[in-house]
Motif scaffolding. Sequence first.
Motif, short mmCIF file in Angstrom:
data_model
loop_
_atom_site.label_atom_id
_atom_site.label_comp_id
_atom_site.label_asym_id
_atom_site.label_seq_id
_atom_site.Cartn_x
_atom_site.Cartn_y
_atom_site.Cartn_z
N SER A 39 0.81 -1.22 0.00
CA SER A 39 0.00 0.00 0.00
C SER A 39 0.84 1.27 0.00
O SER A 39 0.34 2.34 -0.30
CB SER A 39 -0.95 0.01 1.20
OG SER A 39 -0.21 0.06 2.40
N THR A 40 2.11 1.16 0.35
CA THR A 40 2.96 2.35 0.35
C THR A 40 3.78 2.41 -0.93
O THR A 40 4.05 1.39 -1.55
CB THR A 40 3.92 2.34 1.56
OG1 THR A 40 4.75 1.18 1.48
CG2 THR A 40 3.16 2.35 2.86
N SER A 41 4.16 3.60 -1.31
CA SER A 41 5.00 3.74 -2.50
C SER A 41 6.46 3.72 -2.06
O SER A 41 6.83 4.24 -1.01
CB SER A 41 4.67 5.03 -3.23
OG SER A 41 4.93 6.13 -2.40
N HIS A 42 7.27 3.11 -2.86
CA HIS A 42 8.69 2.98 -2.56
C HIS A 42 9.43 4.06 -3.31
O HIS A 42 9.46 4.08 -4.54
CB HIS A 42 9.19 1.60 -2.98
CG HIS A 42 8.39 0.49 -2.40
ND1 HIS A 42 8.52 0.09 -1.09
CD2 HIS A 42 7.42 -0.29 -2.92
CE1 HIS A 42 7.69 -0.90 -0.85
NE2 HIS A 42 7.00 -1.15 -1.95
N LYS A 43 10.05 4.96 -2.55
CA LYS A 43 10.75 6.10 -3.15
C LYS A 43 12.19 6.08 -2.66
O LYS A 43 12.46 5.76 -1.50
CB LYS A 43 10.11 7.41 -2.72
CG LYS A 43 8.66 7.53 -3.10
CD LYS A 43 8.07 8.78 -2.50
CE LYS A 43 6.57 8.78 -2.64
NZ LYS A 43 5.97 9.88 -1.91
N ALA A 60 11.07 6.09 -8.15
CA ALA A 60 9.82 5.70 -7.50
C ALA A 60 9.24 4.51 -8.24
O ALA A 60 9.27 4.45 -9.46
CB ALA A 60 8.83 6.86 -7.50
N HIS A 61 8.73 3.56 -7.49
CA HIS A 61 8.14 2.38 -8.11
C HIS A 61 6.69 2.61 -8.51
O HIS A 61 6.17 1.93 -9.39
CB HIS A 61 8.23 1.18 -7.16
CG HIS A 61 9.63 0.76 -6.93
ND1 HIS A 61 10.19 -0.30 -7.58
CD2 HIS A 61 10.61 1.26 -6.15
CE1 HIS A 61 11.44 -0.45 -7.20
NE2 HIS A 61 11.72 0.50 -6.32
N ARG A 62 6.03 3.51 -7.84
CA ARG A 62 4.64 3.85 -8.16
C ARG A 62 4.50 5.36 -8.20
O ARG A 62 5.23 6.09 -7.55
CB ARG A 62 3.69 3.32 -7.08
CG ARG A 62 3.65 1.84 -7.00
CD ARG A 62 2.58 1.41 -6.01
NE ARG A 62 2.67 -0.01 -5.81
CZ ARG A 62 2.97 -0.58 -4.68
NH1 ARG A 62 3.20 0.15 -3.62
NH2 ARG A 62 3.05 -1.89 -4.58
N ASN A 63 3.54 5.84 -8.94
CA ASN A 63 3.19 7.25 -9.00
C ASN A 63 4.39 8.12 -9.37
O ASN A 63 4.83 8.97 -8.60
CB ASN A 63 2.57 7.71 -7.67
CG ASN A 63 1.91 9.06 -7.79
OD1 ASN A 63 1.74 9.59 -8.87
ND2 ASN A 63 1.53 9.62 -6.65
N ALA A 64 4.92 7.88 -10.55
CA ALA A 64 6.11 8.62 -11.00
C ALA A 64 5.83 10.11 -11.13
O ALA A 64 6.70 10.94 -10.85
CB ALA A 64 6.60 8.06 -12.32
N PHE A 67 5.91 11.62 -7.72
CA PHE A 67 7.29 11.68 -7.24
C PHE A 67 8.06 12.79 -7.92
O PHE A 67 8.90 13.44 -7.30
CB PHE A 67 7.99 10.34 -7.48
CG PHE A 67 9.43 10.35 -7.05
CD1 PHE A 67 9.77 10.39 -5.72
CD2 PHE A 67 10.44 10.34 -7.99
CE1 PHE A 67 11.08 10.42 -5.32
CE2 PHE A 67 11.76 10.37 -7.61
CZ PHE A 67 12.09 10.40 -6.28
#
Length: 91
Positions: A39-43, A60-64, A67
């Motif tokens: 559930s968390t984004s990895h930045k 960032a792995h999600r939501n580029a 980020f």
Amino acid sequence: MLSLALNLIACSIERLPRIYWQVKYPCFFLFAGCVIAFSTSHKRVWARVTVEAVELGGAAHRNADGFRIEFEEICASIGLRASDSTADLAA
């Protein structure tokens, strides 16, 4: 056969309360870890400091796109300009 095995497992956990807690807590932490991980984004943000310049990078792995905005805010807060080429690599 499966129902007999489930009944034996249920009986052994009911008769030994210590085993119940030894099964309950690891299952809870395993489930909580999976929820947090997915559930968390990895930045990641890193910096290279040399005598001539300071370079920042990130991924960032999600939501580029989100980020990219955060990365530009980080650069602005320390007085650096985010170049477009590094922002495109995050996407």
